[in-house]
Design a protein around this motif. Structure first.
Motif, PDB file in Angstrom:
ATOM      1  N   ASN A  66       0.817  -1.223   0.000  1.00 52.31           N
ATOM      2  CA  ASN A  66       0.000   0.000   0.000  1.00 52.31           C
ATOM      3  C   ASN A  66       0.846   1.266   0.000  1.00 52.31           C
ATOM      4  O   ASN A  66       0.328   2.363   0.223  1.00 52.31           O
ATOM      5  N   THR A  67       2.155   1.141  -0.241  1.00 47.28           N
ATOM      6  CA  THR A  67       3.052   2.293  -0.188  1.00 47.28           C
ATOM      7  C   THR A  67       3.454   2.750  -1.589  1.00 47.28           C
ATOM      8  O   THR A  67       3.872   1.943  -2.419  1.00 47.28           O
ATOM      9  N   LEU A  68       3.328   4.050  -1.834  1.00 47.31           N
ATOM     10  CA  LEU A  68       3.811   4.668  -3.066  1.00 47.31           C
ATOM     11  C   LEU A  68       5.115   5.394  -2.787  1.00 47.31           C
ATOM     12  O   LEU A  68       5.298   5.971  -1.706  1.00 47.31           O
ATOM     13  N   LEU A  69       6.007   5.389  -3.768  1.00 44.07           N
ATOM     14  CA  LEU A  69       7.312   6.035  -3.636  1.00 44.07           C
ATOM     15  C   LEU A  69       7.638   6.755  -4.935  1.00 44.07           C
ATOM     16  O   LEU A  69       7.596   6.170  -6.006  1.00 44.07           O
ATOM     17  N   SER A  70       7.948   8.048  -4.835  1.00 43.29           N
ATOM     18  CA  SER A  70       8.375   8.818  -6.002  1.00 43.29           C
ATOM     19  C   SER A  70       9.699   9.493  -5.669  1.00 43.29           C
ATOM     20  O   SER A  70       9.901   9.950  -4.538  1.00 43.29           O
ATOM     21  N   GLN A  71      10.616   9.541  -6.661  1.00 47.72           N
ATOM     22  CA  GLN A  71      11.940  10.116  -6.414  1.00 47.72           C
ATOM     23  C   GLN A  71      12.314  11.104  -7.524  1.00 47.72           C
ATOM     24  O   GLN A  71      13.145  10.822  -8.380  1.00 47.72           O
ATOM     25  N   PRO A  72      11.691  12.288  -7.507  1.00 45.14           N
ATOM     26  CA  PRO A  72      11.963  13.276  -8.560  1.00 45.14           C
ATOM     27  C   PRO A  72      13.382  13.824  -8.497  1.00 45.14           C
ATOM     28  O   PRO A  72      13.950  13.992  -7.416  1.00 45.14           O
ATOM     29  N   ILE A  73      13.931  14.088  -9.675  1.00 44.66           N
ATOM     30  CA  ILE A  73      15.259  14.693  -9.806  1.00 44.66           C
ATOM     31  C   ILE A  73      15.105  16.103 -10.363  1.00 44.66           C
ATOM     32  O   ILE A  73      14.426  16.318 -11.353  1.00 44.66           O
ATOM     33  N   LYS A 113      -3.747  12.762  -4.404  1.00 47.97           N
ATOM     34  CA  LYS A 113      -4.976  12.368  -5.107  1.00 47.97           C
ATOM     35  C   LYS A 113      -5.291  10.895  -4.866  1.00 47.97           C
ATOM     36  O   LYS A 113      -6.454  10.490  -4.880  1.00 47.97           O
ATOM     37  N   SER A 114      -4.248  10.091  -4.692  1.00 47.83           N
ATOM     38  CA  SER A 114      -4.427   8.653  -4.476  1.00 47.83           C
ATOM     39  C   SER A 114      -4.295   8.259  -3.013  1.00 47.83           C
ATOM     40  O   SER A 114      -4.793   7.217  -2.589  1.00 47.83           O
ATOM     41  N   ALA A 115      -3.591   9.077  -2.214  1.00 47.24           N
ATOM     42  CA  ALA A 115      -3.169   8.682  -0.864  1.00 47.24           C
ATOM     43  C   ALA A 115      -4.291   8.788   0.163  1.00 47.24           C
ATOM     44  O   ALA A 115      -5.252   9.548  -0.003  1.00 47.24           O
ATOM     45  N   VAL A 123       9.637  11.017  -1.934  1.00 46.48           N
ATOM     46  CA  VAL A 123       8.316  11.283  -1.369  1.00 46.48           C
ATOM     47  C   VAL A 123       7.548   9.967  -1.302  1.00 46.48           C
ATOM     48  O   VAL A 123       7.549   9.192  -2.266  1.00 46.48           O
ATOM     49  N   THR A 124       6.896   9.705  -0.180  1.00 44.27           N
ATOM     50  CA  THR A 124       6.120   8.472  -0.016  1.00 44.27           C
ATOM     51  C   THR A 124       4.679   8.792   0.374  1.00 44.27           C
ATOM     52  O   THR A 124       4.369   9.894   0.837  1.00 44.27           O
ATOM     53  N   ALA A 125       3.804   7.812   0.166  1.00 45.02           N
ATOM     54  CA  ALA A 125       2.401   7.956   0.549  1.00 45.02           C
ATOM     55  C   ALA A 125       1.802   6.569   0.740  1.00 45.02           C
ATOM     56  O   ALA A 125       2.316   5.577   0.207  1.00 45.02           O
ATOM     57  N   GLU A 126       0.728   6.488   1.489  1.00 38.99           N
ATOM     58  CA  GLU A 126      -0.012   5.240   1.660  1.00 38.99           C
ATOM     59  C   GLU A 126      -1.336   5.339   0.907  1.00 38.99           C
ATOM     60  O   GLU A 126      -1.963   6.406   0.864  1.00 38.99           O
ATOM     61  N   ILE A 127      -1.755   4.229   0.292  1.00 41.31           N
ATOM     62  CA  ILE A 127      -3.020   4.214  -0.438  1.00 41.31           C
ATOM     63  C   ILE A 127      -3.893   3.063   0.059  1.00 41.31           C
ATOM     64  O   ILE A 127      -3.410   2.101   0.665  1.00 41.31           O
ATOM     65  N   SER A 128      -5.168   3.165  -0.229  1.00 41.67           N
ATOM     66  CA  SER A 128      -6.104   2.108   0.125  1.00 41.67           C
ATOM     67  C   SER A 128      -5.839   0.868  -0.714  1.00 41.67           C
ATOM     68  O   SER A 128      -5.464   0.964  -1.887  1.00 41.67           O
ATOM     69  N   SER A 129      -6.046  -0.296  -0.124  1.00 40.18           N
ATOM     70  CA  SER A 129      -5.830  -1.550  -0.865  1.00 40.18           C
ATOM     71  C   SER A 129      -6.853  -1.727  -1.980  1.00 40.18           C
ATOM     72  O   SER A 129      -6.660  -2.536  -2.880  1.00 40.18           O
TER      73      SER A 129
END
Length: 432
Positions: A242-249, A292-294, A320-326
């Motif tokens: 349920n974890t999202l991870l984004s790593q912008p440069i 929007k998703s978290a 950046v991280t976020a949790e989302i619904s299953s």
């Protein structure tokens, strides 16, 4: 259903090269290589998927809706890409700039054969219909005689610029006028370098590019006559559970062979107010996209403006991280966060409108993303930058580079940064 057999590999470096060479017999190939950039966010050292059983190909119209249906139907591993111009499905936008590559705007396939390399082990993950070929394929890869990479990677190649320096300055100054007027705060402005009537040897080009870049999200993608040869340093989005991870440069500095000077360049980048401001703007945009998703209150900045060193450049990366619904559908998550903030700007829609007005080529797969979705609904996608795109039928080679334009941008310095980013691709294509 799939069958998995794991083999212990004595020489992983040799096996990886052999597996990629072996894969060239197939019409669909996706090779994802971390180049030993292991971190707590890594899932594998390398991943290979070949030979599509089914495929889904579409243009931007209703792309995410239709792709969601395909993903829900297969419920299997899927490999492929989303191109930048799917922005037109997400927002009321259009793409009318020159396109000589002619890649489909979205392409995913369900591979019959997957090889996952982790540590000293290679897992062969095959559909049951071909699982009797696992041992044969393992033997073929293990006994393969590697082709020499010393041969030329292309014929005589003449690389052209889509726009020249004076026009680049004029367009950046126009973008700065939009910023000063308050239409946008930041936008990523890109330019194309290309070669026509050119044939290259895609595997050799990729191997050379990968050898000098050793990027953490390197990709070799083959879809029939179209190729992506990528040394991407950037992750767009990863989902694990349920974890999202984004790593912008955002933020680039050149490397130096002199250790003291190299450290000075790295330190200067980490303290550069302009580069930090660019990065923080994009972090805010990514936080907004993920929200929007978290689930409420779950978006967190794990790292802010941390400088990482790669073979060709130093880069400023945030995490950046976020949790989302299953219950959240994975394709919906992609749609809600696409295109990635690091390749667009803020505000996002206005930035994309201005990008379309000022750029001189259709981005297509450049600044899109290549990756995979698992049967468990996890996924991982890179950002297609530092990449060579090739249409073998059209004999057209292209690579593009760009950078963030903010109020403090100096056109001459932005142009110099573009050339730094383009160096590896040009070096590989012109090598004999």
């Amino acid at each position: 259903m799939r069958k998995t057999i794991a083999y212990s590999i004595a020489n992983i470096t040799q096996f990886k090269k052999a597996a990629l060479q072996w894969s060239q017999q197939f019409d669909e190939v996706t090779w994802l290589d971390s180049n030993n950039h292991t971190s707590k966010y890594s899932s594998f050292d390398a991943l290979l998927a070949v030979d599509g059983l089914t495929a889904f190909v579409t243009d931007a119209k209703n792309a995410f809706h239709d792709f969601k249906e395909y993903q829900n139907t297969t419920k299997d591993w899927l490999f492929g890409y989303v191109s930048y111009d799917l922005k037109n499905d997400v927002e009321h936008l259009s793409s009318s700039n020159l396109d000589n590559l002619h890649f489909p705007e979205l392409y995913f396939y369900q591979p019959k054969k997957i090889i996952k390399i982790v540590g000293g082990t290679a897992e062969f993950i095959y559909l049951n219909m071909v699982d009797d070929e696992i041992e044969k394929d393992f033997t073929a890869i293990s006994s393969l005689v590697l082709e020499e990479d010393k041969n030329e990677v292309s014929q005589d190649i003449k690389i052209k610029m889509r726009i020249f320096k004076d026009e680049y300055f004029r367009k950046v100054n126009k973008m700065l006028a939009y910023i000063q007027r308050g239409d946008i705060y930041e936008a990523n402005f890109c330019q194309e370098f290309y070669a026509e009537n050119t044939e290259i040897k895609p595997l050799k080009v990729f191997n050379k590019l990968n050898a000098i870049s050793e990027a953490p999200f390197a990709t070799f993608l083959k879809v029939q006559d179209k190729y992506v040869l990528s040394a991407s340093p950037e992750r767009y989005l990863k989902k694990t559970g349920n974890t999202l991870l984004s790593q912008p440069i955002k933020g680039t500095a050149k490397r130096s062979k002199n250790a003291a000077e190299d450290k000075e360049l790295k330190d200067h980048l980490s303290q550069d107010e302009k580069e930090r401001a660019e990065n923080i703007m994009i972090v805010d945009l990514v936080r907004n996209d993920l929200s929007k998703s978290a689930t409420k209150g779950s978006v967190k900045v794990e790292e802010l403006c941390k400088v990482y060193s790669f073979e060709q450049v130093h880069q400023m990366v945030s995490t950046v991280t976020a949790e989302i619904s299953s219950e959240k559908n994975v394709v919906e998550v992609l749609k809600e966060t696409f295109p990635m903030g690091s390749m667009t700007g803020a505000p996002k829609v206005s930035a994309m409108e201005i990008i379309e007005e000022l750029e001189s080529f259709k981005r297509g797969l450049y600044s899109g993303a290549v990756g995979y979705i698992t049967p468990e609904q996890d996924f991982d996608f890179n950002v297609i930058i530092r990449s060579i795109l090739f249409n073998a039928t059209e004999k057209y080679v292209s690579y593009a580079v760009g950078g963030a334009i903010t109020a403090k941008a100096i056109p001459e310095k932005e142009y110099e940064e573009c050339l730094i980013k383009a160096k590896a691709m040009r070096q590989v294509l012109e090598s004999r």
